[in-house]
Design an enzyme around this catalytic site. Structure first.
Site, PDB file in Angstrom:
ATOM      1  CG  HIS A  98      -0.076  -0.427   2.482  1.00  0.00           C
ATOM      2  ND1 HIS A  98       0.057  -1.446   3.018  1.00  0.00           N
ATOM      3  CD2 HIS A  98       0.112   0.734   3.517  1.00  0.00           C
ATOM      4  CE1 HIS A  98       0.638  -1.263   3.924  1.00  0.00           C
ATOM      5  NE2 HIS A  98       0.660  -0.193   4.470  1.00  0.00           N
ATOM      6  CG  HIS A 100       0.923   5.389   4.160  1.00  0.00           C
ATOM      7  ND1 HIS A 100       0.121   5.148   5.203  1.00  0.00           N
ATOM      8  CD2 HIS A 100       1.700   4.121   4.133  1.00  0.00           C
ATOM      9  CE1 HIS A 100       0.380   4.085   5.901  1.00  0.00           C
ATOM     10  NE2 HIS A 100       1.350   3.332   5.132  1.00  0.00           N
TER      11      HIS A 100
END
Ligand code: AMP
Ligand code: ZN
Length: 134
Positions: A98, A100
């Site tokens: 992921h 951010h």
């Protein structure tokens, strides 16, 4: 046990969805550094940068760009950090790749990291070790 982000994609755990397409899902981080802190993830489970498919990585970074622009305009911030914690030693807690996107505000107090310096020969030594693996 299945990972928390896979459960979010399946709708088994609720999320504040920012964006979705066929390969990418983006949602608000539940514990934002600043309001609007968004996570951009592949729908397919990859743990890290080493595992992720290159085409999916390109899909993700295009979405990061799109959402980054929307955050700047929508939240009227002048910048944001894009962060990837790759590996637990780098602070990765959820083992599902992921990015951010962290909106930045003047004087928000977020301190990124301390920096050091190279002494004689150290930069060359490091450089050689990295370049031979390219
Ligand atoms: P990392 O340390 O890079 O693995 O970051 C994981 C991030 O996921 C953290 O910033 C958490 O706040 C966020 N997070 C964990 N669970 C959830 C959830 N259910 N919904 C939204 N964000 C979450
Ligand atoms: Zn997963």
């Amino acid at each position: 046990m299945e990972c928390v982000f896979c459960k979010i994609i399946k709708g088994e755990i609720p999320s504040y969805k920012v964006y979705e397409d066929e390969s990418v899902y983006a949602f608000l981080d539940i514990n934002p550094v600043n309001f609007g802190h968004t996570l951009v993830i592949p729908k397919k489970h990859y743990e890290n940068m080493e595992e992720i498919d290159k085409k999916i990585l390109c899909d993700l970074i295009k979405v990061v760009k799109k959402i980054g622009g929307a955050i700047k305009k929508g939240l009227k911030v002048e910048g944001y950090n894009i962060n990837l914690n790759n590996g637990s030693v780098a602070g990765q807690v959820v083992p599902h790749f992921h990015f951010h996107i962290i909106p930045r505000l003047e004087n928000d107090g977020l301190k990124l990291w301390d920096q050091g310096e190279y002494k004689n020969g150290e930069a060359e030594n490091v450089l050689n070790k990295i370049k031979k693996e390219l």
